[in-house]
Design an enzyme around this catalytic site. Structure first.
Site, PDB file in Angstrom:
ATOM      1  N   GLU A   1      -5.649  -9.660   3.466  1.00  0.00           N
ATOM      2  CA  GLU A   1      -5.091 -10.706   4.336  1.00  0.00           C
ATOM      3  C   GLU A   1      -6.189 -11.587   4.916  1.00  0.00           C
ATOM      4  O   GLU A   1      -6.090 -12.816   4.909  1.00  0.00           O
ATOM      5  CB  GLU A   1      -4.283 -10.069   5.475  1.00  0.00           C
ATOM      6  CG  GLU A   1      -3.731 -11.084   6.455  1.00  0.00           C
ATOM      7  CD  GLU A   1      -3.233 -10.461   7.748  1.00  0.00           C
ATOM      8  OE1 GLU A   1      -3.489 -11.045   8.815  1.00  0.00           O
ATOM      9  OE2 GLU A   1      -2.585  -9.389   7.699  1.00  0.00           O
TER      10      GLU A   1
ATOM     11  N   HIS B   1       0.837  -1.197   0.000  1.00  0.00           N
ATOM     12  CA  HIS B   1       0.000   0.000   0.000  1.00  0.00           C
ATOM     13  C   HIS B   1       0.873   1.249   0.000  1.00  0.00           C
ATOM     14  O   HIS B   1       0.867   2.033   0.944  1.00  0.00           O
ATOM     15  CB  HIS B   1      -0.936  -0.006   1.214  1.00  0.00           C
ATOM     16  CG  HIS B   1      -2.059  -0.971   1.084  1.00  0.00           C
ATOM     17  ND1 HIS B   1      -2.421  -1.843   2.083  1.00  0.00           N
ATOM     18  CD2 HIS B   1      -2.905  -1.223   0.053  1.00  0.00           C
ATOM     19  CE1 HIS B   1      -3.443  -2.577   1.675  1.00  0.00           C
ATOM     20  NE2 HIS B   1      -3.745  -2.220   0.451  1.00  0.00           N
TER      21      HIS B   1
ATOM     22  N   SER C   1      -3.644   1.925   3.544  1.00  0.00           N
ATOM     23  CA  SER C   1      -2.883   0.961   4.344  1.00  0.00           C
ATOM     24  C   SER C   1      -3.526   0.766   5.713  1.00  0.00           C
ATOM     25  O   SER C   1      -3.649   1.702   6.496  1.00  0.00           O
ATOM     26  CB  SER C   1      -1.439   1.465   4.519  1.00  0.00           C
ATOM     27  OG  SER C   1      -0.800   0.794   5.572  1.00  0.00           O
TER      28      SER C   1
ATOM     29  N   CYS D   1       3.858 -12.934   3.681  1.00  0.00           N
ATOM     30  CA  CYS D   1       4.592 -12.694   4.927  1.00  0.00           C
ATOM     31  C   CYS D   1       4.560 -13.956   5.792  1.00  0.00           C
ATOM     32  O   CYS D   1       3.505 -14.575   5.948  1.00  0.00           O
ATOM     33  CB  CYS D   1       3.944 -11.528   5.675  1.00  0.00           C
ATOM     34  SG  CYS D   1       4.591 -11.301   7.341  1.00  0.00           S
TER      35      CYS D   1
END
Length: 288
Positions: free
Chosen positions: A129, A42, A221, A99
């Site tokens: 996510e 982002h 973000s 991640c």
């Protein structure tokens, strides 16, 4: 004038790794097209730079267009199991930069779903996510993001609760208290990444000491928005900015202690540009 930078500001491990791998893939000079599934982070400046160098952004609904051999970078937010299998079947070269903290959440959800547990994800149902994690239990998770939503959940025989990695710690704890009364057996994992936690704690501490607080990061973000909320509680002059040129003379006028923090998708050079802009504007203030 004093400019104070919060500890742990800027790129986190997962984002830094994703960016490094994206540039490594660019440098391989292969004859295949290179894509990222959604914007890799982002941060508009980084995304623009990658696009100018030849990395195309593709959205999930466009994936049918991919050809065998095309390279696709899976960003740090991760994707669903079903989507992963679809890409493998198409013969796409998958460069997975999910991640490790997110991968851990996916693994927990898949494991406990297979054991017959109802899955509860504490987080934003629209965040990439969370959407990806839900895909590791066939999109059957209960997703809650407030105490009220948790109170409206049914009673479970056995449930497993996980958190979005960028949650505010207190938010998770408040909802978890409700979840404990919602299941005969509750297994829960605080899956907030420790880098997020440290960044939030440092921003909280610094924003109590300053006259003005700048929170740098993409407007979309999630982790940067949470930093802004934390700082606003302590410092009324808190500004969420993406670029140095958003800072005005009026924001700084009459203030001597300036604080800066930055979201996980903010490169060091953007933080440096903000510092230089503040010094420049404060120089004008002193010359008046």
């Amino acid at each position: 004038m004093e400019i104070l930078i919060a500890e742990h500001a800027g790129f986190c491990f997962g984002v830094k790794r994703a960016i490094e791998i994206a540039y490594e893939e660019l440098n391989k000079q292969k004859d295949t097209r290179l894509y990222t599934l959604g914007e890799i982070i982002h941060n508009p400046q980084v995304v623009k730079d990658l696009e100018e160098k030849g990395v195309r952004v593709i959205e999930e609904e466009e994936l049918e267009k991919l050809l065998k051999g095309d390279r696709l970078i899976i960003r740090s937010h991760g994707i669903s199991k079903k989507l992963y299998e679809f890409l493998e079947q198409k013969g796409v070269e998958i460069i997975d930069v999910t991640c490790p903290f997110v991968k851990k959440v996916q693994n927990i959800v898949e494991e406990y779903y297979k054991k017959g547990y109802d899955i509860v994800i504490v987080g934003d149902k629209n965040h990439p996510e969370v959407i990806g994690v839900n895909g590791w239990c066939e999109d059957k998770a209960y997703i809650v993001n407030s105490v009220e939503e948790a109170e409206n959940l049914p009673f479970f025989e056995k449930a497993c609760a996980v958190s979005q990695t960028t949650l505010i710690e207190k938010h998770w704890e408040d909802i978890l208290e409700v979840l404990k009364s919602k299941a005969k057996e509750l297994v829960y994992f605080n899956t907030i990444c420790n880098a997020t936690q440290k960044r939030q704690e440092a921003a909280d501490a610094l924003s109590k000491k300053v006259d003005v607080m700048f929170v740098i990061g993409g407007k979309h973000s999630s982790n940067t928005q949470k930093l802004r909320k934390i700082c606003e509680k302590n410092c009324k002059n808190t500004y969420h900015i993406e670029r140095a040129d958003e800072i005005t003379f009026e924001m700084l006028k009459g203030h001597d202690i300036i604080g800066i923090t930055a979201g996980a998708s903010t490169p060091d050079y953007v933080i440096e540009e903000v510092i230089e802009k503040i010094k420049s504007l404060k120089g004008e203030d002193e010359n008046e």
